[in-house]
Design an enzyme around this catalytic site. Sequence first.
Site, PDB file in Angstrom:
ATOM      1  N   GLU A   1       0.823  -1.208   0.000  1.00 29.89           N
ATOM      2  CA  GLU A   1       0.000   0.000   0.000  1.00 29.89           C
ATOM      3  C   GLU A   1       0.858   1.259   0.000  1.00 29.89           C
ATOM      4  O   GLU A   1       0.548   2.232  -0.680  1.00 29.89           O
ATOM      5  CB  GLU A   1      -0.955   0.016   1.204  1.00 29.89           C
ATOM      6  CG  GLU A   1      -1.955  -1.130   1.241  1.00 29.89           C
ATOM      7  CD  GLU A   1      -3.023  -1.059   0.146  1.00 29.89           C
ATOM      8  OE1 GLU A   1      -3.022  -0.094  -0.631  1.00 29.89           O
ATOM      9  OE2 GLU A   1      -3.845  -1.996   0.078  1.00 29.89           O
TER      10      GLU A   1
ATOM     11  N   ARG B   1       0.852   3.776  -3.242  1.00 29.99           N
ATOM     12  CA  ARG B   1       0.240   5.088  -2.993  1.00 29.99           C
ATOM     13  C   ARG B   1       1.281   6.175  -2.746  1.00 29.99           C
ATOM     14  O   ARG B   1       1.189   7.266  -3.307  1.00 29.99           O
ATOM     15  CB  ARG B   1      -0.719   5.012  -1.801  1.00 29.99           C
ATOM     16  CG  ARG B   1      -1.850   4.015  -2.015  1.00 29.99           C
ATOM     17  CD  ARG B   1      -2.857   4.017  -0.893  1.00 29.99           C
ATOM     18  NE  ARG B   1      -3.620   2.776  -0.878  1.00 29.99           N
ATOM     19  CZ  ARG B   1      -4.891   2.664  -0.518  1.00 29.99           C
ATOM     20  NH1 ARG B   1      -5.557   3.706  -0.116  1.00 29.99           N
ATOM     21  NH2 ARG B   1      -5.504   1.499  -0.537  1.00 29.99           N
TER      22      ARG B   1
ATOM     23  N   ASP C   1      -5.194  -9.902  -8.278  1.00 29.66           N
ATOM     24  CA  ASP C   1      -5.480  -8.994  -9.402  1.00 29.66           C
ATOM     25  C   ASP C   1      -4.270  -8.328 -10.048  1.00 29.66           C
ATOM     26  O   ASP C   1      -3.973  -8.530 -11.239  1.00 29.66           O
ATOM     27  CB  ASP C   1      -6.510  -7.932  -8.969  1.00 29.66           C
ATOM     28  CG  ASP C   1      -6.177  -7.245  -7.631  1.00 29.66           C
ATOM     29  OD1 ASP C   1      -5.168  -7.604  -7.002  1.00 29.66           O
ATOM     30  OD2 ASP C   1      -6.935  -6.338  -7.216  1.00 29.66           O
TER      31      ASP C   1
ATOM     32  N   GLU D   1     -11.809   0.812 -10.468  1.00 30.06           N
ATOM     33  CA  GLU D   1     -11.467  -0.106 -11.570  1.00 30.06           C
ATOM     34  C   GLU D   1     -12.319   0.071 -12.818  1.00 30.06           C
ATOM     35  O   GLU D   1     -11.799   0.006 -13.947  1.00 30.06           O
ATOM     36  CB  GLU D   1     -11.519  -1.569 -11.091  1.00 30.06           C
ATOM     37  CG  GLU D   1     -10.406  -1.953 -10.119  1.00 30.06           C
ATOM     38  CD  GLU D   1     -10.599  -1.410  -8.710  1.00 30.06           C
ATOM     39  OE1 GLU D   1     -11.742  -1.017  -8.375  1.00 30.06           O
ATOM     40  OE2 GLU D   1      -9.620  -1.356  -7.935  1.00 30.06           O
TER      41      GLU D   1
HETATM   42  C1  DMJ Z   1      -6.189   0.521  -5.023  1.00 29.03           C
HETATM   43  O1  DMJ Z   1      -5.424   0.682  -3.903  1.00 29.03           O
HETATM   44  C2  DMJ Z   1      -5.409  -0.113  -6.131  1.00 29.03           C
HETATM   45  O2  DMJ Z   1      -6.042   0.107  -7.337  1.00 29.03           O
HETATM   46  C3  DMJ Z   1      -5.225  -1.584  -5.911  1.00 29.03           C
HETATM   47  O3  DMJ Z   1      -4.568  -2.181  -7.000  1.00 29.03           O
HETATM   48  C4  DMJ Z   1      -6.546  -2.247  -5.717  1.00 29.03           C
HETATM   49  N1  DMJ Z   1      -7.309  -1.627  -4.697  1.00 29.03           N
HETATM   50  C5  DMJ Z   1      -7.436  -0.202  -4.668  1.00 29.03           C
HETATM   51  C6  DMJ Z   1      -8.588   0.362  -5.447  1.00 29.03           C
HETATM   52  O4  DMJ Z   1      -9.700  -0.386  -5.501  1.00 29.03           O
END
Ligand code: DMJ
Length: 645
Positions: free
Chosen positions: A276, A280, A409, A544
């Site tokens: 994270e 970010r 994912d 997404e």
């Molecule tokens: C974000 O932190 C990123 O896109 C991550 O890959 C998946 N989850 C969240 C958004 O849904």
Amino acid sequence: MQAAGRPDSVSIHLTGAQSGDYNNSKQRRRQSCWRRWKQLSRLQRSLLLFVLVLLFICGMASYPTVAKHLRSLTEGEQDTGRSVRLMPLNPHVLPEPVQQGQQPLPEQLSQRKLSNKRGPPVLQSRLQKKGNISNIISEDKTAELRKEGERDSVNSWRGAVIDTDQATEGAKDGKNKQDLPDNQVKHSKDLEPSRLEAVQEAFRHAWKGYKDYAWGHDELRPISRSYSEWFGLGLTLIDALDTMWILGLKQEFEEARTWVATELTFNKNVDVNLFESTIRILGGLLSTYHLTGDSLFLDKAKDIGSRLMPAFNTQSKIPYSDVNIGKGTAHPPRWTSDSTVAEVTSIQLEFRELSRLTQEPQYQAAVAEVMNQVHKLDGKLDGLVPMFINTNSGQFTHQGIYTLGARADSYYEYLLKQWIQGGKKEDQFLEDYLQAIEGVKKNLLQKSSPKGLVFVGEVSHGQFSPKMDHLVCFLPGTLALGAHNGLPADHMDLAKELMQTCYQMYIQMETGLSPEIVHFNMHQGSTRDIDVKPADRHNLLRPETVESLFYLYRFTKDRKYQDWGWEILLNFNKYTKVSSGGYTSINNVCDPDYPGPRDKMESFFLGETLKYLYLLFSEDHDFISLDKYVFNTEAHPLPIWPPTE
Ligand code: DMJ
């Protein structure tokens, strides 16, 4: 004879009535009424008077002008609540008619909005009675103004409105432009703030909440007008830096830059999640550095990057999930020595870029080692990976579940994007990506019933499950990006099919917003394609779907993708916007009556959702060109490396 005589007597009586008898009888009746009134008790008289007064008021109220006045009085009282309303608590059931070409009044717009609600009439009237959650969440009247005539104009980048319809519409139906009433022409030309401006406005509104109640903290809690801390590093502020730059919000950007320069320190005794904070914070700082050229952001990126490195000090070189950036220690979560596969394989774009910029190879080396190991591991299903990997053994654990949703994912996303970032030279990434997409087609792809929506389900210990996370909606965009970079054309076909499915996940819900997870019906005879379990009905303002819409629009130029994104933005405004500032995630996308605010604005709403919406509506496709930048999984654009490197 009696029968024959009757008419005569009647005739005589009637003749009399026409002269004075009728008046006499009227007088007699008045006297008898008065007598009867006098005979009533005081209580009976009061009751009768009360009923008469009531009947009089009802009669007056049904007369439109009086009704309007009365309603404005009641609404005026309700409107004085603590800075938290924009919609009357007892909105009118029907809007007043708008003359052709006349601008609708704001109150008429809010009425129309109510009558536009999804769901059966009974639901709509319930909503009107309860006034939705208007005490908490505001209405966006300007957005509605836009909606009124949205098809009348095309928006160019940074807000210029190009009027298209006025020249062509008249020609289409044989009318000349001059035939239109003058005020109608003005309506579509003057009343249409662009979609780009609507995104800027949404951002400003979200930012206002963050600034007023959560400045310098991780996340805004817009309902309680407070904040929550995750890492204590100003997460929302950093995640939103490049969005502000892209949206052209100079003043907001400058204020945030000042905070980064004067307040942000990573020398803190806090545990942060490696993934994270990489996507970010490190990603946000690197992209802001590239967009602005301001070395402040590179210095901060180097600082956090080096502080995250202890995570890789494991027996297997598969990183721990958590790092203490002040102490320089790392550890797995308390309950396990596993890390999540998506987390350890979706930090590569950022660390590779950090090495390129600093000319210090250790960052790239650490993340490349992870990819090499995962590449070689057993336990995949036709290129699909399990969800967990052990930091001691370096092996997959909890095997048997294959998904493109949570915990797996962005592994697939980063295979393709690393290949693109590095100039399409690192074949191993491409091979793993192509194999995985074949694995998706073979094992996870199915069609729903009755509409035949193509969706990506999951496999659990050999059993197919028709469950799809909203997170999977990154896939249409990634597939389209691959096709744009020369991968098979059928990837683009699949991208379009899945894009439609992700859109359906929104519009089939009563609020027009997608839940976190859906289940597709596959048996013949189903009446609806999508089911939502009670525990999955929340919406976290995730990006997404709008992310994929952005890619699909860039590559196809099909305006329907912009229109779909616009609908989604309007529904975010309708159900998640908090009047005192900010947007909130909600508990129930199936209940427009009470979506249930969760009191949290995730940083990715500013970092990703609004950024992708803005870029979706932008007609300048050279701005953050997809041939020059690759977006990390948190929507932070990083440069594609020049061919010489
Ligand atoms: C974000 O932190 C990123 O896109 C991550 O890959 C998946 N989850 C969240 C958004 O849904």
